[in-house]
Design a protein around this motif. Structure first.
Motif, PDB file in Angstrom:
ATOM      1  N   ALA A   1       0.837  -1.198   0.000  1.00 47.88           N
ATOM      2  CA  ALA A   1       0.000   0.000   0.000  1.00 47.88           C
ATOM      3  C   ALA A   1       0.874   1.251   0.000  1.00 47.88           C
ATOM      4  O   ALA A   1       1.872   1.324   0.719  1.00 47.88           O
ATOM      5  CB  ALA A   1      -0.912  -0.002   1.227  1.00 47.88           C
ATOM      6  N   ILE A   2       0.486   2.212  -0.795  1.00 55.32           N
ATOM      7  CA  ILE A   2       1.275   3.436  -0.944  1.00 55.32           C
ATOM      8  C   ILE A   2       1.483   4.138   0.392  1.00 55.32           C
ATOM      9  O   ILE A   2       2.594   4.545   0.724  1.00 55.32           O
ATOM     10  CB  ILE A   2       0.619   4.365  -1.982  1.00 55.32           C
ATOM     11  N   ARG A   3       0.422   4.287   1.172  1.00 55.69           N
ATOM     12  CA  ARG A   3       0.544   4.993   2.456  1.00 55.69           C
ATOM     13  C   ARG A   3       1.557   4.305   3.372  1.00 55.69           C
ATOM     14  O   ARG A   3       2.396   4.954   3.992  1.00 55.69           O
ATOM     15  CB  ARG A   3      -0.815   5.102   3.143  1.00 55.69           C
TER      16      ARG A   3
ATOM     17  N   ARG B   1       0.775  12.225  -6.309  1.00 56.30           N
ATOM     18  CA  ARG B   1      -0.374  11.700  -5.577  1.00 56.30           C
ATOM     19  C   ARG B   1      -0.876  10.425  -6.238  1.00 56.30           C
ATOM     20  O   ARG B   1      -0.558  10.159  -7.380  1.00 56.30           O
ATOM     21  CB  ARG B   1      -1.516  12.718  -5.579  1.00 56.30           C
ATOM     22  N   SER B   2      -1.730   9.692  -5.492  1.00 62.72           N
ATOM     23  CA  SER B   2      -2.333   8.475  -6.025  1.00 62.72           C
ATOM     24  C   SER B   2      -3.816   8.440  -5.701  1.00 62.72           C
ATOM     25  O   SER B   2      -4.246   8.945  -4.664  1.00 62.72           O
ATOM     26  CB  SER B   2      -1.657   7.254  -5.407  1.00 62.72           C
TER      27      SER B   2
ATOM     28  N   ALA C   1      -3.174   9.207  -1.177  1.00 66.37           N
ATOM     29  CA  ALA C   1      -1.862   9.323  -0.537  1.00 66.37           C
ATOM     30  C   ALA C   1      -0.958  10.309  -1.266  1.00 66.37           C
ATOM     31  O   ALA C   1      -0.929  10.365  -2.488  1.00 66.37           O
ATOM     32  CB  ALA C   1      -1.194   7.954  -0.485  1.00 66.37           C
ATOM     33  N   ARG C   2      -0.208  11.082  -0.497  1.00 64.80           N
ATOM     34  CA  ARG C   2       0.848  11.954  -1.040  1.00 64.80           C
ATOM     35  C   ARG C   2       2.098  11.113  -1.190  1.00 64.80           C
ATOM     36  O   ARG C   2       2.422  10.288  -0.340  1.00 64.80           O
ATOM     37  CB  ARG C   2       1.124  13.096  -0.069  1.00 64.80           C
TER      38      ARG C   2
END
Length: 121
Positions: free
Chosen positions: A52-54, A91-92, A97-98
């Motif tokens: 997960a990006i975050r 961003r996504s 998420a940044r």
């Protein structure tokens, strides 16, 4: 001899990336590392990623590797693989998420793509 550092921040597909790099690197040195000094000293850098990006951004921030990646990207060849490539953008769509902001733009989900893990981003 060229040195290639594969960034280990606990969220990457390290084994497959390392084996692929070793296969094509010839006599060049391939190192999987989280060491800021080794990454900064390498001639080339690979930035892999899975998850997960975050969570990935949190790990990068905790370890200070986010700043190392920003520094490396300004001075030497760097390859982002999978999530590592996505994290280079601003961003996504994935939970808003940044990210690192090294490349202008957003990562968007492909419309109509099946909602399977790691498909459609």
């Amino acid at each position: 001899m060229t040195s290639i550092a594969i960034i280990d921040y606990g969220m990457g597909n390290l084994h497959s990336i390392a084996k692929a790099m070793e296969h094509v690197a010839g006599s060049n040195r391939v190192t999987v590392t989280s060491s800021h000094a080794e990454i900064l000293a390498a001639d080339r850098v690979v930035f892999p990623g899975v998850g997960a990006i975050r969570d990935c951004m949190q790990e990068l921030g905790k370890t200070g590797l986010d700043d190392v990646i920003r520094e490396v990207s300004a001075s030497k060849p760097m390859l982002g693989v999978c999530l590592g490539m996505q994290l280079l953008f601003e961003r996504s769509d994935e939970d808003g998420a940044r990210m690192l902001g090294l490349l202008e733009g957003d990562v968007k989900k492909i419309e109509g793509a099946p909602s399977l893990p790691h498909i459609g981003w």
